[in-house]
Design an enzyme around this catalytic site. Structure first.
Site, PDB file in Angstrom:
ATOM      1  N   GLN A 105       0.920  -1.120   0.096  1.00 35.21           N
ATOM      2  CA  GLN A 105       0.073   0.101   0.004  1.00 35.21           C
ATOM      3  C   GLN A 105       0.699   1.282  -0.005  1.00 35.21           C
ATOM      4  O   GLN A 105       1.537   1.412   0.926  1.00 35.21           O
ATOM      5  CB  GLN A 105      -0.867  -0.019   1.168  1.00 35.21           C
ATOM      6  CG  GLN A 105      -1.929   0.992   1.262  1.00 35.21           C
ATOM      7  CD  GLN A 105      -2.606   1.164   2.278  1.00 35.21           C
ATOM      8  OE1 GLN A 105      -2.258   1.559   3.392  1.00 35.21           O
ATOM      9  NE2 GLN A 105      -3.973   0.899   2.359  1.00 35.21           N
ATOM     10  N   TYR A 176      -6.786  11.060   5.587  1.00 36.95           N
ATOM     11  CA  TYR A 176      -5.641  11.392   6.170  1.00 36.95           C
ATOM     12  C   TYR A 176      -4.470  10.971   5.168  1.00 36.95           C
ATOM     13  O   TYR A 176      -4.577  10.356   4.081  1.00 36.95           O
ATOM     14  CB  TYR A 176      -5.413  10.758   7.509  1.00 36.95           C
ATOM     15  CG  TYR A 176      -4.833   9.107   7.533  1.00 36.95           C
ATOM     16  CD1 TYR A 176      -3.862   8.882   8.025  1.00 36.95           C
ATOM     17  CD2 TYR A 176      -5.709   8.220   6.892  1.00 36.95           C
ATOM     18  CE1 TYR A 176      -3.334   7.636   8.356  1.00 36.95           C
ATOM     19  CE2 TYR A 176      -5.185   6.901   7.120  1.00 36.95           C
ATOM     20  CZ  TYR A 176      -4.100   6.598   7.908  1.00 36.95           C
ATOM     21  OH  TYR A 176      -3.646   5.273   7.915  1.00 36.95           O
ATOM     22  N   CYS A 351     -11.197  -7.658  20.655  1.00 38.40           N
ATOM     23  CA  CYS A 351     -10.434  -7.157  22.044  1.00 38.40           C
ATOM     24  C   CYS A 351      -9.702  -5.841  21.957  1.00 38.40           C
ATOM     25  O   CYS A 351      -9.365  -5.158  22.932  1.00 38.40           O
ATOM     26  CB  CYS A 351      -9.830  -8.342  22.928  1.00 38.40           C
ATOM     27  SG  CYS A 351      -8.113  -8.814  21.843  1.00 38.40           S
ATOM     28  N   CYS A 354      -4.391  -5.767  19.264  1.00 39.24           N
ATOM     29  CA  CYS A 354      -3.629  -5.670  18.295  1.00 39.24           C
ATOM     30  C   CYS A 354      -3.427  -4.235  18.239  1.00 39.24           C
ATOM     31  O   CYS A 354      -2.346  -3.622  17.995  1.00 39.24           O
ATOM     32  CB  CYS A 354      -4.128  -5.955  16.820  1.00 39.24           C
ATOM     33  SG  CYS A 354      -6.125  -5.719  16.508  1.00 39.24           S
ATOM     34  N   CYS A 366      -1.375 -10.289  18.823  1.00 34.10           N
ATOM     35  CA  CYS A 366      -2.910 -10.854  19.052  1.00 34.10           C
ATOM     36  C   CYS A 366      -3.169 -11.668  20.434  1.00 34.10           C
ATOM     37  O   CYS A 366      -2.163 -12.596  20.521  1.00 34.10           O
ATOM     38  CB  CYS A 366      -3.078 -11.730  17.586  1.00 34.10           C
ATOM     39  SG  CYS A 366      -4.862 -12.524  17.539  1.00 34.10           S
ATOM     40  N   GLU A 416      -8.972 -30.476  36.048  1.00 28.48           N
ATOM     41  CA  GLU A 416      -9.983 -29.440  36.063  1.00 28.48           C
ATOM     42  C   GLU A 416     -10.852 -29.859  37.397  1.00 28.48           C
ATOM     43  O   GLU A 416     -11.726 -30.640  37.333  1.00 28.48           O
ATOM     44  CB  GLU A 416     -10.705 -29.202  35.001  1.00 28.48           C
ATOM     45  CG  GLU A 416     -11.860 -28.112  35.283  1.00 28.48           C
ATOM     46  CD  GLU A 416     -11.431 -26.684  35.504  1.00 28.48           C
ATOM     47  OE1 GLU A 416     -12.273 -26.197  36.680  1.00 28.48           O
ATOM     48  OE2 GLU A 416     -10.332 -26.273  35.483  1.00 28.48           O
TER      49      GLU A 416
END
Length: 651
Positions: A105, A176, A351, A354, A366, A416
């Site tokens: 890009q 921008y 979340c 990143c 991540c 567990e």
């Protein structure tokens, strides 16, 4: 039930002369993995190679500058010098080895670069406008300076082709950098032929950049244009304006459009969207552009679900879909779809880790995939010597440890003490539903593995010793410490944040502002409660960076939750909580129920007991048990590190 077909996502496509093996494009994302000189590093190459190997059709490398004196970020890439070509060629060849196409890009940072701060040069824009990042104003570019930047686009395009890239993407989105700020009415205040008050004026510099590039690379080199369909700000460009200029841009040499949305800000709020924004939020704008032109259109923006992405293509709304965060979470997403295993795709949980790690570490990581950005130093291990590994605790850290250890070739037993998998992630999924796919994925991966799971099994030192482990990994979570407050023994006071045990009464006061408490308060407010959050410290949700935290601020505002930080909680009575707000005086806050959220701290008690009972075993601690409030990102990172240590035979 058979997996749904993904015939359109997996079908070959074409952008200009570029043949692409499927319709999945990796979005351009900043990583800051580059060298100090702005070149692709070993880390850069490994990161993109993993996505190429995972089956993506086309990789778009994040913002790649044409002027080394005007970088957008530290560690960002540039192709503004001849010396950069060899490093880019190495990246291209590594991606091509795995059958993917790749394009950079290409950008000039314009008013939003760090040139003033890093190199002492003046940033240039359409007008005197402040940088979104630093607030420093740019100078209004003269016609001579514009011509000089066009020459830099020409030279960069030649280098792009010399490096072996399959095409290039020209960045003119989000209001921008140089081209995008000229296209944005709210930032372009010029009065000359580049004026921001007319379509022709705003688009002129983009057309001139296209002409400059085409003059060097010819008509057969694919050029994609990244553009915002709807800018979502006052005085910003609407969808119909974008659709109206699209035919002009095709005439100017655009082979495909990559339609995003929003404008830049300090927290990329309108570009990298939270779960609240919904899914597929730029699809309508992409469809509007597609209805106006005859070249391919790429849709992007919260297309996390492959089923939704397939539907976008099936409905003719776009020709390709771009995925960013989904390929951070699972670089093998395309390959899993091709193999008929969509249920094995590890989903992004929105979340924003990143983004936060770009701020905190100047590198993208991540939360659910500890190998993103660590493809070199956290290699998925293969055991040198198979070992007997006992994992204690089946929360996210324990489940991730167990599945990685099994995949490495170890003999794994998972203990567990409760009757279900998930640990604290079960409650976290109730208050943040985007966590649930990750919980279900972890449980399913462990179930299909060779891990021996023992539920309702308390991992006493004797139980662990009887399993004769070579290594023990303790993932029992942190301890929750509650404040001592007068009246905390009253019947309407509860401890902990169990979403299945919702406090009774209309007015609820939550004492403590860690992330889980904030999400619990939001859940209560969404159910019609009047909620107040009291945090003795200086900040709520300190575990997260400013982007995720600001999204919570917005949600708190919409839900009408009141929040006080730096406050002293003095006493709980039958109908109120007495507290002193920051810089205020003691007062009573009405409360039908009070919830003490508590603070999570490391808890090494189980690990210490196992060390004492099984001294011959290597004992490790992961997740909140060692970190305190480490969240999912801490759970996965420590799990990956420990399994690598075990695989290498280190204590």
């Amino acid at each position: 039930m058979s997996a749904p077909p993904f015939d359109r996502l997996l079908s070959p496509g074409r952008i200009g002369t570029m043949a692409v093996r499927n319709r999945i494009v990796m979005s351009p994302m900043e990583t800051m993995y580059g060298t100090a000189e702005g070149l692709p590093s070993d880390r850069t190459v490994a990161y993109f190679t993993a996505r190429a190997e995972g089956g993506v059709g086309l990789i778009t490398v994040g913002a790649t500058g044409i002027d080394p004196l005007h970088p957008e970020t530290p560690g960002g890439l540039q192709i503004g010098t001849d010396a950069a070509v060899a490093a880019h060629r190495r990246l291209v060849e590594a991606v091509h080895d795995h059958g993917a196409r790749i394009q950079p890009q290409v950008v000039h940072a314009g008013p939003d670069g760090l040139g003033p701060e890093m190199h002492g040069v003046t940033s240039l824009g359409p007008s005197v406008i402040p940088s979104y990042l630093t607030g420093r104003p740019s100078a209004e570019a003269t016609k001579e300076q514009i011509a000089g930047i066009l020459d830099q686009f020409r030279a960069a395009a030649v280098r792009v082709r010399e490096a072996g890239y399959d095409g290039l993407e020209l960045h003119a989105a989000h209001g921008y950098m140089f081209l995008g700020s000229f296209l944005a009415p709210q930032r372009n205040r010029r009065g000359d032929r580049y004026r921001g008050t007319s379509v022709e004026g705003r688009v002129r510099v983009v057309l001139e950049a296209l002409a400059a590039i085409r003059g060097e690379v010819g008509s057969d080199f694919p050029i994609t244009l990244r553009i915002s369909g709807y800018e979502r700000v006052a005085a910003g460009r609407p969808v119909h304006d974008t659709a109206a200029i699209a035919p002009l841009l095709v005439q100017g040499g655009v082979d495909a459009f990559h339609v995003s949305g929003g404008v830049i800000d300090r927290l990329v709020t309108g570009m990298v969207n939270a779960a609240d924004a919904g899914d597929g939020l730029n699809v309508g704008a992409a469809a509007a552009v597609k209805e106006a032109v005859d070249v391919p259109v790429i849709a992007v923006g919260r297309l996390h679900d492959p089923i939704l992405a397939e539907a976008v293509l099936a409905d003719g709304r776009a020709d390709f879909v771009a995925m960013g965060r989904p390929l951070l979470a699972d670089p093998d997403l395309p390959r899993r779809l091709a193999h008929g295993e969509p249920e094995r795709v590890r989903r992004c949980i929105s979340c924003e880790n990143c983004i936060d790690t770009l701020e905190e570490k100047l590198a993208t990581e991540c939360a659910v995939n500890p190998f993103t950005g660590h493809e070199l130093d956290r290699v998925a291990p293969v055991a040198v010597l198979s070992r007997r590994v006992v994992v204690v605790g089946a929360g996210p850290a324990g489940l991730e440890t167990a599945r990685l250890a099994d995949a490495a070739g170890h003999d794994v037993v998972l203990l567990e003490r409760t009757g279900r998998l998930g640990g604290a992630l079960v409650a976290a999924s109730a208050v943040h539903p985007e966590n649930r796919p990750y919980l279900e994925w972890l449980a399913a991966e462990v179930e299909r593995s060779g891990v021996a799971v023992r539920l309702d099994c308390a991992a006493t030192p004797d139980v662990v010793a009887d399993l004769a482990p070579d290594a023990v990994v303790v993932a029992t979570g942190g301890a929750v410490v509650y404040p001592a407050i007068a009246g905390d023994d009253l019947g309407h006071v509860s401890r902990g944040l169990d979403p299945d045990q919702v406090a009774a009464g209309r007015r609820v006061v939550v004492v403590g502002g860690r992330l889980a408490a904030v999400e619990y308060a939001e859940m209560l407010a969404a159910r019609g409660r009047l909620v107040a959050l009291l945090e003795p410290g200086p900040e709520i949700a300190p575990e997260f960076g400013l982007k995720r935290r600001t999204e919570h601020f917005d949600r708190i505002d919409r839900l009408g939750i009141t929040v006080h930080v730096d406050c002293a909680v003095e006493e709980i009575t039958t109908g109120s909580v007495r507290y002193t707000p920051a810089h205020g005086t003691s007062r009573a806050l009405p409360a039908d129920a009070v919830v003490l959220a508590g603070t999570v701290v490391p808890d090494l008690a189980v690990a210490d007991a196992v060390v004492a009972r099984v001294p011959a075993a290597a004992v490790h601690t992961v997740g909140d048990a060692i970190l305190g409030p480490g969240l999912i990102r801490g759970a996965t990172a420590t799990a990956a590190q420990v399994v690598q240590t075990i695989g290498e035979g280190r204590p």
